[in-house]
Design an enzyme around this catalytic site. Structure first.
Site, PDB file in Angstrom:
ATOM      1  N   HIS A  56       0.859  -1.184   0.000  1.00 41.72           N
ATOM      2  CA  HIS A  56       0.000   0.000   0.000  1.00 41.72           C
ATOM      3  C   HIS A  56       0.893   1.231   0.000  1.00 41.72           C
ATOM      4  CE1 HIS A  56      -3.887  -1.891   1.803  1.00 41.72           C
ATOM      5  NE2 HIS A  56      -3.255  -2.764   1.031  1.00 41.72           N
ATOM      6  N   GLU A  58       0.854   3.896   1.737  1.00 45.69           N
ATOM      7  CA  GLU A  58       1.253   4.353   3.069  1.00 45.69           C
ATOM      8  C   GLU A  58       2.410   3.536   3.626  1.00 45.69           C
ATOM      9  OE1 GLU A  58      -1.819   3.552   1.916  1.00 45.69           O
ATOM     10  OE2 GLU A  58      -3.338   4.235   3.333  1.00 45.69           O
ATOM     11  N   CYS A  86      -6.439   2.071   5.600  1.00 47.49           N
ATOM     12  CA  CYS A  86      -7.072   0.829   6.042  1.00 47.49           C
ATOM     13  C   CYS A  86      -6.505   0.462   7.425  1.00 47.49           C
ATOM     14  CB  CYS A  86      -6.789  -0.280   5.029  1.00 47.49           C
ATOM     15  SG  CYS A  86      -5.060  -0.831   5.028  1.00 47.49           S
TER      16      CYS A  86
END
Length: 161
Positions: A56, A58, A86
């Site tokens: 991801h 992030e 998430c």
């Protein structure tokens, strides 16, 4: 020396990264890590390219920022992301001790910074970053909507033939 980036300026960079993710066939999410208003890292989703469920934006941006500062502790840093993190990514922000999480579009299906869960405001955890939602939220949401509409359109055309 350049002036420190605002949340909006950093989100504009995250949107550039998100567009790169879409161009690579991945969900258009981009992330930037700032320290004192300066970019430490900028990344986008690479799950498809890397065949990695943890790639991801992030996570990749936090890893790179930690390498830049030479520590896993990112106290005082700001994580700016085009889509609400998430649970995995919000957990990583808490674990890295970031000072702030800024996001654009809310994610009612998987958001863990206020929409579905709120890991960043759980007093049972050892750290609670400030959360700033909705920065350039319309722009972030539009990029995501367009991506998923394009994904659905070919499938609908196949069913029609």
């Amino acid at each position: 020396m350049t002036a420190p980036l605002s949340d909006e300026g950093a989100m504009a960079i995250a949107l550039e990264e998100a567009a790169l993710a879409a161009a690579g066939g991945d969900v258009p999410v981009g992330a930037v890590v700032l320290l004192e208003g300066r970019v430490l890292s900028r990344r986008h989703n690479e799950r498809e390219a890397g065949r990695d469920p943890t790639a991801h934006a992030e996570i990749l941006a936090l890893r790179e920022a930690a390498a830049v500062v030479g520590s896993w502790r990112l106290g005082g840093a700001t994580l700016v992301v085009s889509l609400e993190p998430c649970p995995m990514c919000a957990g990583a922000a808490v674990a890295a001790r970031v000072g702030r999480v800024v996001f654009g579009a809310a994610d009612p299906k998987a958001g863990a910074c206020g929409s579905l869960y709120n890991l960043c405001a759980d007093p049972r955890l050892n750290h609670e970053p400030e959360v700033v939602p909705g920065v350039l939220g319309d722009d972030c949401g539009e990029l995501l909507r367009g991506y998923f509409e394009d994904k659905r359109e070919p499938a609908a055309n196949k069913r029609a033939t």
